[in-house]
Structures are given as C-alpha cells and as structure tokens.
Design a protein around this motif. Structure first.
Motif, PDB file in Angstrom:
ATOM      1  N   THR A  56      -8.804 -17.584   5.834  1.00  0.00           N
ATOM      2  CA  THR A  56      -9.505 -16.320   6.040  1.00  0.00           C
ATOM      3  C   THR A  56      -8.625 -15.286   6.736  1.00  0.00           C
ATOM      4  OG1 THR A  56     -10.441 -16.996   8.169  1.00  0.00           O
ATOM      5  CG2 THR A  56     -11.709 -17.517   6.189  1.00  0.00           C
ATOM      6  N   ASP A  57      -7.361 -15.625   6.999  1.00  0.00           N
ATOM      7  CA  ASP A  57      -6.443 -14.660   7.610  1.00  0.00           C
ATOM      8  C   ASP A  57      -6.381 -13.393   6.760  1.00  0.00           C
ATOM      9  OD1 ASP A  57      -5.860 -16.395   9.596  1.00  0.00           O
ATOM     10  OD2 ASP A  57      -3.845 -16.886   8.928  1.00  0.00           O
ATOM     11  N   GLN A  58      -6.222 -12.260   7.423  1.00  0.00           N
ATOM     12  CA  GLN A  58      -6.099 -10.993   6.724  1.00  0.00           C
ATOM     13  C   GLN A  58      -4.747 -10.360   7.027  1.00  0.00           C
ATOM     14  OE1 GLN A  58      -9.472  -8.444   7.238  1.00  0.00           O
ATOM     15  NE2 GLN A  58     -10.944 -10.090   6.890  1.00  0.00           N
ATOM     16  N   ALA A  59      -4.326  -9.541   6.123  1.00  0.00           N
ATOM     17  CA  ALA A  59      -2.984  -8.985   6.178  1.00  0.00           C
ATOM     18  C   ALA A  59      -2.836  -7.957   7.292  1.00  0.00           C
ATOM     19  CB  ALA A  59      -2.644  -8.339   4.840  1.00  0.00           C
ATOM     20  N   HIS A  60      -1.576  -7.764   7.709  1.00  0.00           N
ATOM     21  CA  HIS A  60      -1.230  -6.701   8.633  1.00  0.00           C
ATOM     22  C   HIS A  60      -0.424  -5.650   7.868  1.00  0.00           C
ATOM     23  CE1 HIS A  60       2.059  -9.602   8.553  1.00  0.00           C
ATOM     24  NE2 HIS A  60       2.879  -8.604   8.858  1.00  0.00           N
ATOM     25  N   GLY A  61       0.060  -4.665   8.594  1.00  0.00           N
ATOM     26  CA  GLY A  61       0.890  -3.643   7.962  1.00  0.00           C
ATOM     27  C   GLY A  61       0.136  -2.821   6.933  1.00  0.00           C
ATOM     28  N   PHE A  62       0.861  -2.306   5.937  1.00  0.00           N
ATOM     29  CA  PHE A  62       0.226  -1.425   4.958  1.00  0.00           C
ATOM     30  C   PHE A  62      -0.868  -2.130   4.167  1.00  0.00           C
ATOM     31  CE2 PHE A  62       3.966   1.420   5.448  1.00  0.00           C
ATOM     32  CZ  PHE A  62       3.275   2.607   5.655  1.00  0.00           C
ATOM     33  N   ALA A  63      -0.774  -3.431   3.971  1.00  0.00           N
ATOM     34  CA  ALA A  63      -1.820  -4.141   3.239  1.00  0.00           C
ATOM     35  C   ALA A  63      -3.129  -4.192   3.999  1.00  0.00           C
ATOM     36  CB  ALA A  63      -1.361  -5.558   2.901  1.00  0.00           C
ATOM     37  N   SER A  64      -3.102  -3.839   5.278  1.00  0.00           N
ATOM     38  CA  SER A  64      -4.342  -3.845   6.058  1.00  0.00           C
ATOM     39  C   SER A  64      -5.096  -2.527   5.976  1.00  0.00           C
ATOM     40  CB  SER A  64      -4.029  -4.145   7.531  1.00  0.00           C
ATOM     41  OG  SER A  64      -3.321  -3.063   8.136  1.00  0.00           O
ATOM     42  N   LEU A  65      -4.493  -1.510   5.354  1.00  0.00           N
ATOM     43  CA  LEU A  65      -5.094  -0.180   5.320  1.00  0.00           C
ATOM     44  C   LEU A  65      -5.965   0.021   4.082  1.00  0.00           C
ATOM     45  CD1 LEU A  65      -1.995   1.934   6.449  1.00  0.00           C
ATOM     46  CD2 LEU A  65      -3.732   0.809   7.874  1.00  0.00           C
ATOM     47  N   HIS A 177      -3.053  -3.530  -2.700  1.00  0.00           N
ATOM     48  CA  HIS A 177      -3.519  -4.460  -1.675  1.00  0.00           C
ATOM     49  C   HIS A 177      -3.114  -5.889  -1.994  1.00  0.00           C
ATOM     50  CE1 HIS A 177      -6.023  -0.915  -0.814  1.00  0.00           C
ATOM     51  NE2 HIS A 177      -5.835  -1.306   0.439  1.00  0.00           N
ATOM     52  N   VAL A 178      -1.843  -6.166  -1.713  1.00  0.00           N
ATOM     53  CA  VAL A 178      -1.275  -7.502  -1.937  1.00  0.00           C
ATOM     54  C   VAL A 178      -0.522  -7.924  -0.676  1.00  0.00           C
ATOM     55  CG1 VAL A 178       0.315  -8.876  -3.322  1.00  0.00           C
ATOM     56  CG2 VAL A 178      -1.074  -7.104  -4.420  1.00  0.00           C
ATOM     57  N   TRP A 179      -0.744  -9.162  -0.277  1.00  0.00           N
ATOM     58  CA  TRP A 179      -0.051  -9.739   0.885  1.00  0.00           C
ATOM     59  C   TRP A 179       0.699 -10.977   0.412  1.00  0.00           C
ATOM     60  CZ3 TRP A 179      -2.700 -12.836   5.346  1.00  0.00           C
ATOM     61  CH2 TRP A 179      -1.780 -13.054   6.385  1.00  0.00           C
ATOM     62  N   ILE A 180       2.027 -10.949   0.564  1.00  0.00           N
ATOM     63  CA  ILE A 180       2.903 -12.062   0.213  1.00  0.00           C
ATOM     64  C   ILE A 180       3.446 -12.624   1.519  1.00  0.00           C
ATOM     65  CG2 ILE A 180       4.903 -12.781  -1.132  1.00  0.00           C
ATOM     66  CD1 ILE A 180       2.707 -11.571  -2.847  1.00  0.00           C
ATOM     67  N   GLN A 200       0.784  -0.261  -4.511  1.00  0.00           N
ATOM     68  CA  GLN A 200       0.488   0.350  -3.216  1.00  0.00           C
ATOM     69  C   GLN A 200      -0.153  -0.650  -2.256  1.00  0.00           C
ATOM     70  OE1 GLN A 200      -0.834   4.567  -3.160  1.00  0.00           O
ATOM     71  NE2 GLN A 200      -1.478   4.177  -5.270  1.00  0.00           N
ATOM     72  N   TYR A 201       0.005  -0.353  -0.965  1.00  0.00           N
ATOM     73  CA  TYR A 201      -0.586  -1.128   0.127  1.00  0.00           C
ATOM     74  C   TYR A 201      -0.166  -2.600   0.036  1.00  0.00           C
ATOM     75  CZ  TYR A 201      -3.251   3.122   0.700  1.00  0.00           C
ATOM     76  OH  TYR A 201      -3.600   4.435   0.877  1.00  0.00           O
ATOM     77  N   ILE A 202       1.138  -2.799   0.251  1.00  0.00           N
ATOM     78  CA  ILE A 202       1.744  -4.118   0.118  1.00  0.00           C
ATOM     79  C   ILE A 202       2.341  -4.537   1.455  1.00  0.00           C
ATOM     80  CG2 ILE A 202       3.362  -5.524  -1.198  1.00  0.00           C
ATOM     81  CD1 ILE A 202       1.360  -4.111  -3.009  1.00  0.00           C
ATOM     82  N   THR A 203       2.184  -5.815   1.801  1.00  0.00           N
ATOM     83  CA  THR A 203       2.888  -6.396   2.941  1.00  0.00           C
ATOM     84  C   THR A 203       3.579  -7.683   2.494  1.00  0.00           C
ATOM     85  OG1 THR A 203       1.390  -5.462   4.602  1.00  0.00           O
ATOM     86  CG2 THR A 203       2.663  -7.414   5.249  1.00  0.00           C
ATOM     87  N   VAL A 204       4.858  -7.800   2.857  1.00  0.00           N
ATOM     88  CA  VAL A 204       5.664  -8.983   2.536  1.00  0.00           C
ATOM     89  C   VAL A 204       6.199  -9.512   3.862  1.00  0.00           C
ATOM     90  CG1 VAL A 204       7.665  -9.856   1.286  1.00  0.00           C
ATOM     91  CG2 VAL A 204       6.247  -8.046   0.268  1.00  0.00           C
ATOM     92  N   SER A 205       5.735 -10.683   4.294  1.00  0.00           N
ATOM     93  CA  SER A 205       6.040 -11.151   5.645  1.00  0.00           C
ATOM     94  C   SER A 205       6.350 -12.640   5.668  1.00  0.00           C
ATOM     95  CB  SER A 205       4.849 -10.873   6.578  1.00  0.00           C
ATOM     96  OG  SER A 205       3.650 -11.417   6.049  1.00  0.00           O
ATOM     97  N   ASN A 206       7.285 -13.011   6.526  1.00  0.00           N
ATOM     98  CA  ASN A 206       7.542 -14.409   6.860  1.00  0.00           C
ATOM     99  C   ASN A 206       7.973 -15.270   5.674  1.00  0.00           C
ATOM    100  OD1 ASN A 206       6.420 -14.270   9.728  1.00  0.00           O
ATOM    101  ND2 ASN A 206       4.670 -13.593   8.514  1.00  0.00           N
TER     102      ASN A 206
END
Length: 666
Positions: A56-65, A177-180, A200-206
């Motif tokens: 259930t974790d949700q994204a941070h950064g631009f993917a959170s907007l 709205h994609v979180w990788i 648009q609204y992408i976060t790529v982390s870790n």
C-alpha cells in the motif's frame, strides 16, 4: 511513506567534517524503510509513524502530485508464478496488486507483458524476476507501480548498441502517474528503462541499473511536458543515459550514485547525466565515481547542480540557468552526498522487507481487530498477519469469505494476554449473530489468543442461552494455543452447507462450556488440548460436550485425540455428546470419536443421549482407548475397533483431496 518537509537533516551545507562511517550510521539509524528511499519515519505531534503494508506504499516526488500514484491499491492481491497469470492480471481492466513469486521466464524471447492502468506489480521477497521479457505501458495508461523486481536478460549477443531489437526492461509511452521503485535492471536488448513521449508525473527511485549500454532514457518528443523525480538509484557498469533527459519540463535528480562506468573510448556517448533539448534539470547531493562527463547540458537546456561529490571524473560538468526549485512542488529530504554510495548499495534494488508477507498491527496500525481485517483486500491471495497486542478487545469480528490467508496472532507471552470478547446471546441475533468472532474465509489461522463470549446466562432470563465465542464456516482453519470461553454453544465449527466439507484443526488449546459447547458439521480435530466441562449446579445433568451434525456422506466429523477433559461437575452428570439434526435434517448424522483422551468422573456411565427425537444409537459415536475415572467399556459406550482406528487418525480427518497437513507444522 512519510516525507520530511523542507527542513533537512543533513544537506549539501551540512558538516563536511563528518566521517563517512559517522554519517552512514546517523542516516541508517532512521527507519529502515525510509533510509534508502530519501525519506524517513519520525515521531510527529500525533505520535509515532507506523509502518504500512508495503503493497500500500505510495509514491513520493512528482508521482505523488495531481492525485498521486497508488497503483492497484484497493484491488485484489494475487500471487503469480507463471507467464500466463502475469499477463492475465497485468492487462486486466480492474485494479490488482500482483505479487511475482520466483522467476518467470517470458516466451517468446523479448515478448511484451502489457501493464494496464491501476496496477501494482511487486516481487515477493527479493527473488521475484521477469526474464527475457519487457513490461510495456501503452499510451493512456495511468497509475502504475512496479517494485521490487529483477528484470533481466533479453540481450541479443553482438547487439551492444541495441539496434536490432527493442527489448527494454520497462517501456512506456504517453502515460501518467508511474512509480518505478527498488528494481534491478540488467542485460536487456535495448534500454533498461525508456520513459517516452510526453509521459508525466513519474518517480524512479532506489533502482539498480547494471551491466548495460543504454541505461535510462527520457523523452523522444519535442513537447516539454514530462515531470520526473529520480532519486537513490545506482548506475553501475553502464555506459550512457544515466539518465538522458530530453525535453523534460522538470527533471529532479538527487542522491543517485553513478559508478564503475563502462569505458570503451567513446569520447561523446559515454556519460552520466544529460539535460537535453529544453529540459530543466536539478541535480542534488549525488555521487559520481569514475565517470566521463558526469553531468552535461545542451545550450538550450538548463542544469543546476548543488552538493554532489565527484571522484576520478573527467570531461563536462555543465551548469547554467536557474532550472526550477523542487521544493516548490513537493517536500523531500536529502541524504548527505558522502553517505550515498553506502546507502544506495545497501538499500537499492529488490528488498526482502518490501515483498515480504504483510503484517498489520493492532492497535498501532488499526484501532480494532475488525479494522485490520477490513484493511485486507478482498480476494487476498497472499499471507497477511494481523498482530494483536496484549489487551482486551471488546468487539465482534467477522473475517468474510472473500478474505482468506489471514493469520490472527496474539503477541503477548500467553494466550490469556490478548482477549477478543463480546456478550451477545442468540436471542439478540441468532446463534450466528451471537458469535464474538466469525471466520467465513478459508485458510485462516489463529494463534496465542483467547476468544470469549461473556454473556451471563444466569443474569437474564432468555428463551435461548446460546452465546458463541467462535463460529467457523471456512475450510482449512487452524487454532493453535488458543482459548474459547463461554457456556452454551462456545465453539461452532460449521460449513457453508450440509454437503460441503470444511476442516478445522485445534491444537494445544483450551475449550470450556456446558451445553453443546463443541458443535457443528465441520470435520474437526481437537488435539493435545484441555476441554473443561462447566457445572451448572445439577447433580444429574450438567450438559453435553459435543453436538455434531456431520453430513451422512462425510465419514469424518469430530476427532478429540490425545487431550484431557476436566470438570468440577458432580460425578456422572455430564454427557460426551448428542446428535444434532439442524431443522430436523435426516442427513445430518453425527460422527464423534474420543480417542486416547482422559475423561473425568463427571462423565456419565452412559455418556451419549438422544436429541430432538433422534436416537443417539443412529449416530456414529465411538471411543478408542479413553482413560481416567470417567472411562468405561459398557454396552452404552461403543468402542472403535483396532482396524477402524487405523483409518481414523488426524491425517485421515484432515488431509482431504489436497493433502492439507497442519498437524505437521511446528
């Protein structure tokens, strides 16, 4: 996931005199789930932040907007182990949390697995893999999370530049709205990660990008729309696109680690980060080790760099323009650049803690047991533990049929430390409605808990005094080190209908009551347990231990084995049981076996009796090697033969057609 506001723990302007070990220790002392993610758990004015289920974790950064990214949250949770299941659920119209267990080899080689909107794809533990295939997001796809996977090995030998195939690890066109997050990408046929055409609204982390030519490209468009956050990634053994960002409206890169760059003598196309076209890029507190052209920008682009560390680098280090201020868009916390290599090496890529079985804590995460049950997705196919802290929870709990694979776990030292209790009698809701806890789902286990119905049958005069502590109708239910407290109808083990067989296993437990306090039609084994027959003050009849209603087509009803019946009732005042035919159903023919179990003096010499006009002798009542002052061999006490006893073991009762063997677990 909790994100710090603009105040930083240690940023680019932090103390430069700290040693690497000191800084790493400081950062690692933060919550494990946050330290490698550019976030930190912390105590707030409202109390400590508790860990949420990882799916259930949700994204941070631009993917959170702009509404955020929560993937398949709220949808069914399924576990897949083969390509057909992965393809089916990934492309489905409805939301899904898809857990990838083990390695899935995609065929034909290089095939796309299409991922539709509202999906979370997450590796189980750290071993979930997709091999020889690509996850592909078509135009218009929205709200996707891809986490904790290894995607590898679609490389075609001799095609170092990726000119003959387009076998990316993940490719997306015109999505939002994609979180990788926390993936490992290596040895693919073209790019590792391609984010293309106005996404648009992408976060790529870790993530880890390893042993490849073209790591991570963004763009393939003349429009300037993409907003992307790239943090805490490790680029190692890659040549170019670490990343390359073409015509991004906003590209925020922080706390990334670029190391061990491939060196083939290419003076231009071997580089770290590239701000191309009209991209506005901000780089913060990253670490470059052994990199040619660590960061560069086109003359039409803007690039702001602050706080990064460069070691053994050469070539371009461009910085011009004002770009943008990321904190105008979202809050985040910078880790110190000196700590980035250690943090990223440890926390990037697949992690066991992310894909592990989920634990919901009561009351830390959820105030009641029912609230925790409610948080489990319908159709849940993955193990969920509801860990219940010591205390008394006065509530009624229902685990519905659509929520299997739940473990209710009391976390106290003793089962009496954690009690779920209510006081509803049957007159105020029927026998089912009176139950303190109802388990309609299959594959549910309860451990180290007490279930109680403390309705005081002596205090109120009612037409019916049934008051259940527990009712089950699901299959493959296990109770270990549990207690069931009540009077009449304490524990009901049932099934959805007469000719459906459900199985229940009770071990190392305690059950008390007076009238029919172990009853129902489920195949039920009670092993190594204590059964307490409570006195109602009579010198002749204090009650009945069992009231089975076994379907006549089921050879196995109740087996009470290697247990002890205890009682303070007067001698000869308690029955072992009577045959219950609900509603006069003739095909409910009780089967009960007391096997190798101690019986007290309170047990009658003729321990079986008729019920509602149905004679006990028509039922299947037997004893085998019972012992103690209440054990006798008379004409009114049928004894199972040695030959029949061979086929009436715990395994015979429980194995069924699926080989279920909870008795083998320790």
């Amino acid at each position: 996931m909790t994100h710090f506001p603009s105040k930083r723990l240690l940023g680019a302007g932090g103390p430069v005199g700290r040693t690497l070990a000191t800084v790493v220790a400081l950062v690692a002392s933060l919550a494990l789930g946050a330290a490698g993610e550019g976030t930190a758990a912390a105590s707030t004015a409202k109390g400590p932040v508790t860990a949420a289920p990882r799916w259930t974790d949700q994204a941070h950064g631009f993917a959170s907007l702009a509404g955020g990214t929560d993937g398949g949250a709220g949808g069914k949770v399924v576990t897949v182990t083969d390509q057909a299941s992965l393809v089916k659920y990934a492309a489905a119209e409805e939301p899904y949390v898809i857990r990838v267990a083990g390695s899935i080899a995609v065929a034909p080689f290089g095939t796309d697995v299409v991922v539709a909107s509202n999906k979370t794809i997450i590796g189980v533990d750290d071993s979930g893999e997709i091999v020889h295939g690509e996850l592909h997001l078509n135009p218009g796809t929205s709200n996707v999370i891809i986490r904790n996977l290894t995607i590898r090995d679609s490389y075609v030998e001799g095609d170092w530049d990726g000119k003959t195939t387009d076998f990316d690890a993940i490719q997306m066109d015109t999505v939002d709205h994609v979180w990788i997050d926390h993936n490992r990408f290596t040895h693919m046929g073209d790019g590792l990660l391609d984010i293309r055409r106005d996404s648009q609204y992408i976060t790529v982390s870790n993530n880890q990008f390893a042993h490849h030519n073209k790591a991570f490209g963004i763009g393939w468009t003349t429009n300037v729309l993409t907003q992307i956050t790239i943090d805490h990634n490790w680029f190692t053994g890659t040549k170019q696109r670490n990343p390359s960002a073409d015509n991004c409206a906003y590209a925020h890169l922080y706390n990334n680690y670029v190391s061990a760059q491939v060196s083939d003598g290419d003076p231009v196309w071997t580089y770290g980060n590239w701000s191309r076209g009209r991209t506005k890029m901000v780089i913060e507190n990253s670490y470059y080790d052994g990199v040619q052209h660590p960061y560069q920008a086109d003359t039409t682009a803007e690039l702001v760099q602050r706080g990064s560390i460069l070691r053994n680098v050469s070539g371009r280090q461009d910085a011009w323009g004002t770009a943008f201020e990321p904190r105008d868009f979202y809050a985040y916390r910078l880790d110190p650049a000196v700590a980035v290599p250690a943090l990223v090496k440890r926390f990037s890529g697949p992690q066991q803690r992310i894909g592990a079985a989920v634990t919901l804590h009561v009351p830390a995460d959820h105030p009641t047991v029912q609230a925790a049950v409610d948080a489990v997705p319908a159709g849940n196919a993955s193990p969920v533990t509801i860990a219940v802290a010591p205390g008394t929870y006065r509530e009624k709990v229902l685990i519905p049929a659509g929520k299997p694979n739940i473990l209710l776990q009391g976390t106290g030292r003793h089962r009496s430390d954690t009690v779920i209790v209510h006081n509803t009698p049957a007159e105020y809701g029927g026998s089912t409605g009176s139950a303190t806890v109802r388990i309609a789902a299959s594959d549910v286990t309860a451990r180290n808990l007490t279930f109680s119905n403390d309705f005081d049958e002596a205090a109120v005069e009612l037409k019916g005094e049934q008051a259940l502590a527990m009712k089950t109708t699901g299959d493959r239910i296990v109770f270990e080190n549990t207690a069931f407290l009540g009077n009449q109808d304490t524990l009901m083990t049932d099934s959805p209908k007469l000719d459906v067989i459900s199985r229940v296993y009770v071990r190392d437990s305690y059950i008390e009551g007076d009238v029919d306090f172990i009853y129902g039609r489920a195949t039920t084994v009670i092993e190594r347990s204590v059964i307490r027959a409570l006195s109602r003050g009579s010198t002749t009849n204090n009650g009945y231990i069992t009231a089975a209603s076994t379907w006549t087509g089921n050879p196995y009803g109740f087996l009470i084995t290697r247990s002890e019946v205890v009682s303070d009732a007067p001698a000869g005042s308690f029955h072992l049981g009577r045959p219950w035919h609900p509603g006069g159903e003739p095909n409910a023919v009780a089967q009960v076996l007391f096997r190798e179990t101690g019986l007290p003096a309170a047990i009658k010499a003729s321990p079986w009796t008729d019920m509602s006009g149905f004679p006990w002798k028509d039922a299947r009542f037997t004893e085998y090697r019972t012992y103690g002052p209440g054990a006798q061999v008379t004409a009114d006490r049928p004894q199972m033969t040695e030959a029949d006893a061979v086929t009436h073991t715990v395994a015979d009762y429980l194995n069924g057609t699926d080989g279920w063997a909870p008795y083998a677990r320790r």
